[in-house]
Design an enzyme around this catalytic site. Structure first.
Site, PDB file in Angstrom:
ATOM      1  N   CYS A 150      22.219  43.477  39.317  1.00  0.00           N
ATOM      2  CA  CYS A 150      21.870  42.832  38.041  1.00  0.00           C
ATOM      3  C   CYS A 150      20.507  42.122  38.077  1.00  0.00           C
ATOM      4  O   CYS A 150      19.748  42.164  37.112  1.00  0.00           O
ATOM      5  CB  CYS A 150      22.961  41.865  37.623  1.00  0.00           C
ATOM      6  N   SER A 180      28.541  34.053  36.342  1.00  0.00           N
ATOM      7  CA  SER A 180      29.359  35.266  36.162  1.00  0.00           C
ATOM      8  C   SER A 180      28.903  36.381  37.094  1.00  0.00           C
ATOM      9  O   SER A 180      29.663  37.309  37.371  1.00  0.00           O
ATOM     10  CB  SER A 180      29.329  35.749  34.710  1.00  0.00           C
ATOM     11  N   HIS A 243      20.607  36.270  33.651  1.00  0.00           N
ATOM     12  CA  HIS A 243      19.751  35.914  34.783  1.00  0.00           C
ATOM     13  C   HIS A 243      18.299  35.759  34.294  1.00  0.00           C
ATOM     14  O   HIS A 243      17.745  36.668  33.659  1.00  0.00           O
ATOM     15  CB  HIS A 243      19.776  37.021  35.855  1.00  0.00           C
TER      16      HIS A 243
HETATM   17  N1  NAP Z   1      29.336  40.149  37.878  1.00  0.00           N
HETATM   18  C1  NAP Z   1      28.128  40.681  37.760  1.00  0.00           C
HETATM   19  O1  NAP Z   1      27.286  40.223  36.978  1.00  0.00           O
HETATM   20  C2  NAP Z   1      27.751  41.874  38.580  1.00  0.00           C
HETATM   21  C3  NAP Z   1      26.521  42.438  38.324  1.00  0.00           C
HETATM   22  C4  NAP Z   1      26.119  43.551  39.042  1.00  0.00           C
HETATM   23  C5  NAP Z   1      26.966  44.070  39.992  1.00  0.00           C
HETATM   24  N2  NAP Z   1      28.182  43.507  40.238  1.00  0.00           N
HETATM   25  C6  NAP Z   1      29.054  44.156  41.221  1.00  0.00           C
HETATM   26  O2  NAP Z   1      30.193  44.714  40.536  1.00  0.00           O
HETATM   27  C7  NAP Z   1      31.333  44.698  41.376  1.00  0.00           C
HETATM   28  C8  NAP Z   1      32.458  43.960  40.669  1.00  0.00           C
HETATM   29  O3  NAP Z   1      32.058  42.633  40.435  1.00  0.00           O
HETATM   30  P1  NAP Z   1      32.914  41.617  39.547  1.00  0.00           P
HETATM   31  O4  NAP Z   1      32.002  40.487  39.296  1.00  0.00           O
HETATM   32  O5  NAP Z   1      33.542  42.308  38.390  1.00  0.00           O
HETATM   33  O6  NAP Z   1      34.089  41.207  40.606  1.00  0.00           O
HETATM   34  P2  NAP Z   1      35.534  40.585  40.312  1.00  0.00           P
HETATM   35  O7  NAP Z   1      35.544  39.804  39.055  1.00  0.00           O
HETATM   36  O8  NAP Z   1      35.918  39.895  41.572  1.00  0.00           O
HETATM   37  O9  NAP Z   1      36.489  41.890  40.119  1.00  0.00           O
HETATM   38  C9  NAP Z   1      36.832  42.748  41.191  1.00  0.00           C
HETATM   39  C10 NAP Z   1      37.705  43.906  40.708  1.00  0.00           C
HETATM   40  O10 NAP Z   1      38.023  44.745  41.832  1.00  0.00           O
HETATM   41  C11 NAP Z   1      39.449  44.779  42.037  1.00  0.00           C
HETATM   42  N3  NAP Z   1      39.760  44.769  43.466  1.00  0.00           N
HETATM   43  C12 NAP Z   1      39.566  43.746  44.357  1.00  0.00           C
HETATM   44  N4  NAP Z   1      39.986  44.118  45.592  1.00  0.00           N
HETATM   45  C13 NAP Z   1      40.471  45.379  45.475  1.00  0.00           C
HETATM   46  C14 NAP Z   1      41.059  46.305  46.383  1.00  0.00           C
HETATM   47  N5  NAP Z   1      41.242  46.008  47.681  1.00  0.00           N
HETATM   48  N6  NAP Z   1      41.443  47.513  45.918  1.00  0.00           N
HETATM   49  C15 NAP Z   1      41.280  47.839  44.615  1.00  0.00           C
HETATM   50  N7  NAP Z   1      40.730  47.003  43.691  1.00  0.00           N
HETATM   51  C16 NAP Z   1      40.322  45.790  44.129  1.00  0.00           C
HETATM   52  C17 NAP Z   1      39.977  43.535  41.338  1.00  0.00           C
HETATM   53  O11 NAP Z   1      41.352  43.742  41.002  1.00  0.00           O
HETATM   54  P3  NAP Z   1      42.428  42.531  40.892  1.00  0.00           P
HETATM   55  O12 NAP Z   1      42.204  41.853  39.573  1.00  0.00           O
HETATM   56  O13 NAP Z   1      43.729  43.240  40.961  1.00  0.00           O
HETATM   57  O14 NAP Z   1      42.167  41.629  42.065  1.00  0.00           O
HETATM   58  C18 NAP Z   1      39.049  43.468  40.118  1.00  0.00           C
HETATM   59  O15 NAP Z   1      39.466  44.415  39.163  1.00  0.00           O
HETATM   60  C19 NAP Z   1      30.887  44.059  42.692  1.00  0.00           C
HETATM   61  O16 NAP Z   1      30.552  45.075  43.601  1.00  0.00           O
HETATM   62  C20 NAP Z   1      29.661  43.248  42.285  1.00  0.00           C
HETATM   63  O17 NAP Z   1      28.777  43.045  43.354  1.00  0.00           O
HETATM   64  C21 NAP Z   1      28.599  42.433  39.542  1.00  0.00           C
END
Ligand code: NAP
Length: 345
Positions: A150, A180, A243
């Site tokens: 991001c 976030s 950001h």
């Molecule tokens: N947030 C941002 O602005 C942003 C921006 C760019 C990239 N990212 C990237 O996007 C990805 C997701 O980020 P997020 O912010 O959405 O994270 P998050 O809110 O922590 O969500 C993680 C997701 O993955 C699932 N998960 C966790 N452990 C798992 C496992 N062992 N097996 C299968 N599913 C699993 C969770 O399911 P449960 O609900 O069941 O735990 C949830 O659906 C990351 O790689 C992050 O670096 C995020």
């Protein structure tokens, strides 16, 4: 006919944005949702603590969440969006590709792999054809396409406009990143309220490498990284979304503040549903863009810039993008639209 899509990590911060954007999408139809074992078997309404500032789509709310493995996803799903933690994505995304699924992923694993395209369609859509090399090398029927981090997406469209006109040599960037960006359980309120944290693990390196791949050249066989030098310093601050980044860009050609703003203002979107008409909005007010006021520029898919100043070897400016829309969910969906248009599904 709409493309049937699945979402891995559908209950997370990015996963919920994916659902919000996919539910009304004219090309895509949500057919499968997955998350961790603790969510599998529940309805999406039960599993996702819905935190998006729009109602949970009623039809999606009743879908049963599956486990994150290829066998749990119907064969007629043509495209998978992945927003898993990178440690999980590293393991399961190749399994989905091996099983024949095309994956548009937002997770950081594999972004710098030589045979994995990393794309922002308005910047380097041609890199998507690296999939041909990937399929040859890995023997996959499926494919893996990544969008950048991001914080990288926020600055790269503006950098590309400068590079095209004035040849970038060095980039220095300092970020002010929203909470976030760390996911729902990423930063506790006790840590971030009344505070700023001058460290986001791995973020500097992502900005320094991914930006060079995005602005690199693809010759049909490999991507040659751009030879500019990029150095980043990343900070978490108590904003919710958006950001903000302070960028110093040195160029080989002379550039004035007006030239730089004009070059960015001229950047248009591309012919894909989620791409805005005007990609970069230029503010003349020196105190804009600001996260609370400007993160929803072009429905959250635009980049806002301002505060241009000439420096000894180039220009300084500020830029801003919505980290879970343009920086994550919207970026993956835009890449999915690119895959569809280019016939990879
Ligand atoms: N947030 C941002 O602005 C942003 C921006 C760019 C990239 N990212 C990237 O996007 C990805 C997701 O980020 P997020 O912010 O959405 O994270 P998050 O809110 O922590 O969500 C993680 C997701 O993955 C699932 N998960 C966790 N452990 C798992 C496992 N062992 N097996 C299968 N599913 C699993 C969770 O399911 P449960 O609900 O069941 O735990 C949830 O659906 C990351 O790689 C992050 O670096 C995020």
């Amino acid at each position: 006919m709409s493309v049937r899509v699945g979402v891995l990590g559908a209950t997370g911060a990015v996963g919920q944005r994916l659902i919000q954007l996919l539910d009304p999408h004219p090309e895509f139809e949500i057919a499968a949702l997955t998350a961790s074992e603790s969510s599998a078997g529940k309805t999406y309404r039960e599993a996702a603590k819905w935190r998006v500032d729009a109602p949970i789509p009623t039809d999606v709310a009743e879908i049963e969440v599956g486990a994150t493995k290829p066998e749990a996803v119907p064969d007629d799903v043509d495209l998978i969006f992945s927003s898993l933690p990178s440690s999980v994505g590293q393991q399961v995304e190749p399994e989905f590709c091996e099983a024949g699924y095309v994956v548009s992923s937002n997770s950081s694993n594999g972004r710098m792999d030589e045979d994995v395209p990393l794309t922002i369609p308005e910047v380097n859509a041609d890199h998507v054809d690296l999939i041909e090399v990937q399929r040859d090398e890995r023997g996959w029927d499926g494919a893996l396409l990544k969008n950048p981090n991001c914080s990288t997406i926020t600055m790269v469209p503006a950098l590309e406009a400068l590079d095209r006109a004035f040849d970038l040599t060095d980039v220095r960037v300092s970020t002010l990143q929203a909470v976030s960006g760390a996911g729902y359980s990423g930063v506790s309120s006790m840590e971030i309220i009344d505070n700023a944290i001058p460290h986001i693990g791995g973020e500097e390196q992502k900005m320094e490498t991914e930006s060079r791949k995005l602005l690199g050249s693809f010759d049909g066989a490999e991507v040659q990284l751009h030879d500019m030098d990029v150095a980043a310093s990343c900070n978490r601050i108590p904003t919710l979304d958006g950001h903000l980044e302070n960028v110093w860009a040195d160029t080989a050609e002379d550039v004035s503040a007006e030239d730089a703003a004009e070059a960015m203002e001229a950047v248009t979107g591309v012919d894909l549903h989620s791409s805005p008409d005007q990609l970069i909005k230029v503010f003349e007010e020196p105190d804009r863009p600001q996260p609370r006021l400007d993160r929803n520029t072009e429905g959250g898919m635009g980049v806002a810039v301002g505060g241009f100043r000439e420096t000894t070897d180039g220009v300084q400016f500020n830029c801003l993008a919505h980290n879970t829309m343009r920086g994550a969910a919207g970026a993956s969906i835009l890449n999915g639209e690119l895959l569809n248009k280019r016939g990879y599904l």
